[in-house]
Scaffold this motif. Sequence first.
Motif, PDB file in Angstrom:
ATOM      1  N   ALA A 216      42.097  46.866  55.577  1.00 11.15           N
ATOM      2  CA  ALA A 216      42.659  45.432  55.148  1.00 11.15           C
ATOM      3  C   ALA A 216      41.763  44.814  54.183  1.00 11.15           C
ATOM      4  O   ALA A 216      42.031  44.185  53.173  1.00 11.15           O
ATOM      5  CB  ALA A 216      42.964  44.539  56.183  1.00 11.15           C
ATOM      6  N   THR A 217      40.520  44.760  54.601  1.00 10.37           N
ATOM      7  CA  THR A 217      39.470  44.131  53.715  1.00 10.37           C
ATOM      8  C   THR A 217      39.483  45.037  52.357  1.00 10.37           C
ATOM      9  O   THR A 217      39.292  43.994  51.311  1.00 10.37           O
ATOM     10  CB  THR A 217      38.001  44.457  54.153  1.00 10.37           C
ATOM     11  OG1 THR A 217      38.118  43.818  55.829  1.00 10.37           O
ATOM     12  CG2 THR A 217      36.807  43.662  53.475  1.00 10.37           C
ATOM     13  N   LEU A 218      39.525  46.120  52.189  1.00  9.73           N
ATOM     14  CA  LEU A 218      39.482  46.836  50.938  1.00  9.73           C
ATOM     15  C   LEU A 218      40.777  46.589  50.152  1.00  9.73           C
ATOM     16  O   LEU A 218      40.818  46.479  48.980  1.00  9.73           O
ATOM     17  CB  LEU A 218      39.409  48.320  51.166  1.00  9.73           C
ATOM     18  CG  LEU A 218      37.797  48.987  50.957  1.00  9.73           C
ATOM     19  CD1 LEU A 218      37.082  48.538  49.834  1.00  9.73           C
ATOM     20  CD2 LEU A 218      36.799  48.220  52.118  1.00  9.73           C
ATOM     21  N   ALA A 219      41.894  46.440  50.892  1.00  9.16           N
ATOM     22  CA  ALA A 219      43.132  46.170  50.126  1.00  9.16           C
ATOM     23  C   ALA A 219      42.986  44.800  49.272  1.00  9.16           C
ATOM     24  O   ALA A 219      43.523  44.756  48.363  1.00  9.16           O
ATOM     25  CB  ALA A 219      44.114  45.982  50.950  1.00  9.16           C
ATOM     26  N   VAL A 220      41.880  43.950  49.867  1.00 10.47           N
ATOM     27  CA  VAL A 220      41.822  42.606  49.121  1.00 10.47           C
ATOM     28  C   VAL A 220      40.714  42.621  48.261  1.00 10.47           C
ATOM     29  O   VAL A 220      40.904  42.066  47.209  1.00 10.47           O
ATOM     30  CB  VAL A 220      41.427  41.619  50.314  1.00 10.47           C
ATOM     31  CG1 VAL A 220      41.072  40.218  49.733  1.00 10.47           C
ATOM     32  CG2 VAL A 220      42.679  41.362  51.236  1.00 10.47           C
TER      33      VAL A 220
END
Length: 197
Positions: A42-46
Amino acid sequence: LVSALYFRCDVYFLNYWLGLETVGMYNAVFRLVEALRLLPAATLAVVFPELCRATSTTPVKRLAVLLGGAGALAMAFTFTAAEGIVHLAYGDAYYGAIDALRVLSLSLPLFFVNYALTHQVIAWDGQRRYLAITCAALAGNVAANILLIPAYGMVGAAWATLFTEVIVTTGCVLAVRPGVAKSAEKGTVPFLAESEI
């Protein structure tokens, strides 16, 4: 495809040497560790756009420290509470997988950091380098599984997973360095520059 193979081919070796019951127990605890990987995903998606625009390793280093810290906390909790986690999630029938869960938990900091590193390699147009890394990881994983599973069962498969993540980390660290030189040389962001041609 190659990364999916190195990540889960251990179940085929477990089935070959130890049978479906062992595969079921190992797969059950692996799913618990896999669920924790939703946080870095989820962090990398942002933050992926920031990695694409980066012309130095500063953003990925900052992200790797953050994710590595989160992974270390997840590792400490999972390792310490492994018995309770297995009991709560699956019951007494899965107690044989507790040690495998503990070893798998040692991979969590690398899982988390590797999310940042692999995304940076791809963001800097390093798809071929990433393919080479995943092929090396697959070869290392297969070799480790063949060596460890017959003697140590699902715990051996868990150690093979940890070994494979070390290969991925090492490969990504080496792959990012040429990307930095390329972007500094051109004064452009490789990911964007390639798409503009």
